[in-house]
Write an enzyme that holds these catalytic residues in place. Structure first.
Site, short mmCIF file in Angstrom:
data_model
loop_
_atom_site.label_atom_id
_atom_site.label_comp_id
_atom_site.label_asym_id
_atom_site.label_seq_id
_atom_site.Cartn_x
_atom_site.Cartn_y
_atom_site.Cartn_z
N ASP A 32 0.91 -1.47 -0.05
CA ASP A 32 0.24 0.16 0.03
C ASP A 32 1.06 1.54 0.20
O ASP A 32 1.73 0.98 0.43
CB ASP A 32 -0.83 0.03 1.58
CG ASP A 32 -1.75 0.84 1.21
OD1 ASP A 32 -2.56 1.52 0.66
OD2 ASP A 32 -2.03 1.72 2.38
N HIS A 43 -7.28 8.70 5.61
CA HIS A 43 -7.33 7.96 6.55
C HIS A 43 -7.41 8.31 7.86
O HIS A 43 -7.13 9.28 8.48
CB HIS A 43 -5.98 7.89 5.92
CG HIS A 43 -5.47 7.40 4.91
ND1 HIS A 43 -4.95 8.27 3.85
CD2 HIS A 43 -5.33 6.15 4.24
CE1 HIS A 43 -4.40 7.48 3.07
NE2 HIS A 43 -5.23 6.94 2.95
#
Ligand SMILES: [Zn+2]
Length: 281
Positions: free
Chosen positions: A81, A177
């Protein structure tokens, strides 16, 4: 069985669902995610971000992730990621990761395209898939904190679609996030336009805290992969807390068992929504 992202994205497209992508920074959470996927009979992606490798060294964690995917009873993609450097991407590919993200979103679009294409060429040699990003997702992305979300630009997505050859594209539509303050505000109109303009299946980062209805709406508008880190990590810690609350003198094994159980339930909860099964409780 270890698979690339493409296999899972094609299935999601056919079923109008999204594949769940879960951050697995240690063995307990990795075991929890795989067990959840096997129980629900649903494929998943397991991932670790380059920005987290100081906590979870790739040469320890990577082989474990690859082995877990190979032995799993459901298809699992092993993904890096927010890859930022060619070194980390190369290391992941050498370890047998079936997919990598290159996050060139901090660069202008021309530079993002050029760097993404270079990573795509490397990944192709390994038969691995590539995810790219346009715009800036809020919260702690990669290594620093993005205070202002920069929505993905429609023109950039169109240009990227013409000049790049990736397998998935992460977009910024108000998602962030970490923890949201209140219910996140997602720009669904923009998502619809981006999905129309993009040659690639779209990815939603910052899934922790997004409601079941919002997930469903995003899937309805073309999101085919959803990243979850924070909510599963929070559930794991909650499990550890519960174990100690129940028995302050509990053992290492007992705490881990609680952590795994809580993390697994949280993964299952998301898989259920992403695959249009029941409603998120
Ligand atoms: Zn992300």
């Amino acid at each position: 069985m270890k698979v690339t992202l493409t296999t899972l994205l094609e299935k999601a497209e056919k079923e109008n669902s999204a594949v769940g992508c879960f951050t697995v920074p240690n063995m307990e959470i990795l075991m929890a995610a795989v067990a959840a996927a096997e129980e629900k009979q649903c494929p998943i992606v397991i991932q670790i971000a380059e920005g987290r490798l100081a906590h979870s060294p790739l040469h320890y964690l990577g082989p474990m992730m690859v082995r877990a995917a190979e032995e799993a009873k459901v298809p699992i993609c092993v993904h890096l990621d927010h890859g930022l450097t060619e070194d980390a991407i190369q290391q992941a590919l050498d370890l047998g990761f079936s997919s990598v993200m290159y996050d060139g979103s901090r660069n202008d679009i021309a530079e993002n395209i050029a760097r993404t294409q270079r990573v795509t060429e490397i990944a192709k040699r390994y038969g691995a898939t590539v995810e790219a990003e346009i715009g800036a997702i809020g919260g702690k992305e990669a290594t620093d904190n993005v205070e202002t979300v920069k929505y993905s630009s429609l023109a950039d997505v169109k240009r990227f679609s013409k000049e790049c050859d990736v397998d998935a594209l992460a977009v910024a539509i108000g998602n962030a996030h970490g923890h949201y303050k209140g219910v996140p505000k997602l720009n669904m109109e923009l998502l619809e336009q981006l999905a129309e303009a993009s040659a690639f299946p779209l990815v939603l980062h910052g899934g922790s805290g997004i409601t079941a209805e919002q997930f469903r709406a995003c899937i309805g508008h073309g999101i085919r992969k959803i990243n979850i880190a924070t909510s599963v990590l929070d559930a794991y810690v909650e499990g550890l807390r519960e174990a100690i609350k129940e028995n302050p003198l509990c053992t290492y094994y007992q705490v881990n068992e609680f952590g795994r159980k809580y993390a697994k339930e949280e993964v299952k909860r998301h898989i259920t929504v992403f695959n249009n099964k029941e409603v998120l409780a």
